[in-house]
Design a protein around this motif. Structure first.
Motif, PDB file in Angstrom:
ATOM      1  N   SER A 119      89.491  11.245  20.986  1.00 50.73           N
ATOM      2  CA  SER A 119      89.746  10.000  20.197  1.00 50.73           C
ATOM      3  C   SER A 119      89.821   8.902  21.046  1.00 50.73           C
ATOM      4  CB  SER A 119      90.868  10.258  19.158  1.00 50.73           C
ATOM      5  OG  SER A 119      92.072  10.187  19.888  1.00 50.73           O
TER       6      SER A 119
ATOM      7  N   HIS B 144      90.637   4.460  20.940  1.00 54.73           N
ATOM      8  CA  HIS B 144      91.310   3.396  20.430  1.00 54.73           C
ATOM      9  C   HIS B 144      91.434   2.249  21.035  1.00 54.73           C
ATOM     10  CE1 HIS B 144      95.218   3.194  22.738  1.00 54.73           C
ATOM     11  NE2 HIS B 144      94.962   4.665  22.696  1.00 54.73           N
TER      12      HIS B 144
ATOM     13  N   GLY C  41      96.423   9.290  17.268  1.00 54.79           N
ATOM     14  CA  GLY C  41      96.568   7.811  17.332  1.00 54.79           C
ATOM     15  C   GLY C  41      97.848   7.374  17.234  1.00 54.79           C
TER      16      GLY C  41
END
Length: 267
Positions: free
Chosen positions: A157, A159, A188
């Motif tokens: 992921s 971010h 997250g």
């Protein structure tokens, strides 16, 4: 919109939060002091020095002016005094300034730089005789992408919540890396609003700095230890790329010193 902790902001940014003048009058000028990291570059040689700059900002005229010190490529102590330079908006709160002919100011020529009013980050470079000098406040990369990957299954992921500050010591040999909104899982969620790692090795280069550590313990003793840290501050520090490991995850970092200046610009 990303929020920045005061813990991460360079000295200049903290000072900029304090108004000058009477409470009932609008602020139109501020004079602040910042720690300045300098690299004098002459061919393949680089000389690091850390000085102190007095910065005067005039918000009515939208100008900036510097008085500071640095070491040249021969290691000699030099002074820097600039004229008032106009601030031109580049992107959001980022402004550019330059002075192409300042030979009457202690032999400094072709000065150009940027200031981010939202973070207090300042960067500039200039010619000093045969060398190019690149100077900045402590380096805050607020516009970054962090990617977390599980090497066992490939799950990952990305971010844009974390910001990274590198506070370099007076000799240019070590630094403290401070991270805001440190995320250590692929889901997250933020595990540490503010965290830091001390005594990371710094190598000044002709294009920036290389920051490394085989292992570094965090300010949360016993938690969030990182290994295999290797971060390159490149393009005269305008761009950051790097990686480290923490827990079972691989981290890769990429970002800019200023939004809209060099490389990609995450929101």
């Amino acid at each position: 919109m990303k929020k920045f902790s005061l813990f991460l902001l360079p000295l200049l940014a903290v000072a900029m939060l304090t108004a000058c003048g009477d409470d009932d009058k609008p602020v139109n000028k501020q004079i602040v002091t910042m720690v300045t990291n300098n690299r004098a570059i002459d061919g393949d040689a680089v000389v690091f020095s850390q000085g102190s700059d007095k910065v005067e900002l005039n918000y009515t005229d939208m100008t900036i002016q510097f008085t500071g010190d640095f070491n040249d490529a021969d290691g000699n102590s030099r002074s820097l005094t600039t004229p008032n330079m106009n601030l031109t908006n580049v992107n959001d709160m980022v402004y550019r300034f330059n002075n192409t002919s300042s030979s009457t100011y202690t032999g400094i020529d072709n000065l150009t730089g940027y200031i981010d009013m939202s973070t207090g980050m300042i960067w500039y470079s200039f010619d000093d005789g045969s060398s190019r000098v690149v100077s900045s406040s402590q380096l805050l990369y607020a516009y970054t992408t962090t990617t977390l990957t599980n090497p066992d299954n490939g799950n990952h992921s990305s971010h844009n919540q974390s910001a990274y500050l590198f506070a370099i010591d007076s000799k240019g040999e070590t630094c403290t890396m401070k991270v805001s909104n440190f995320i250590t899982n692929i889901n997250g969620s933020v595990q540490a609003t503010e965290i830091q790692y001390n005594n990371l090795k710094v190598t000044p280069t002709t294009t920036g700095y290389i920051i490394t550590a085989e292992e570094a313990e965090s300010s949360y003793r016993g938690f969030y230890t990182i290994t295999d840290l290797n971060i390159t501050l490149d393009s005269q520090c305008l761009v950051m790329n790097g990686s480290f490991k923490s827990g079972d995850l691989d981290f890769t970092l990429s970002g800019n010193l200023f939004r809209g200046v060099g490389g990609s610009t995450p929101q």
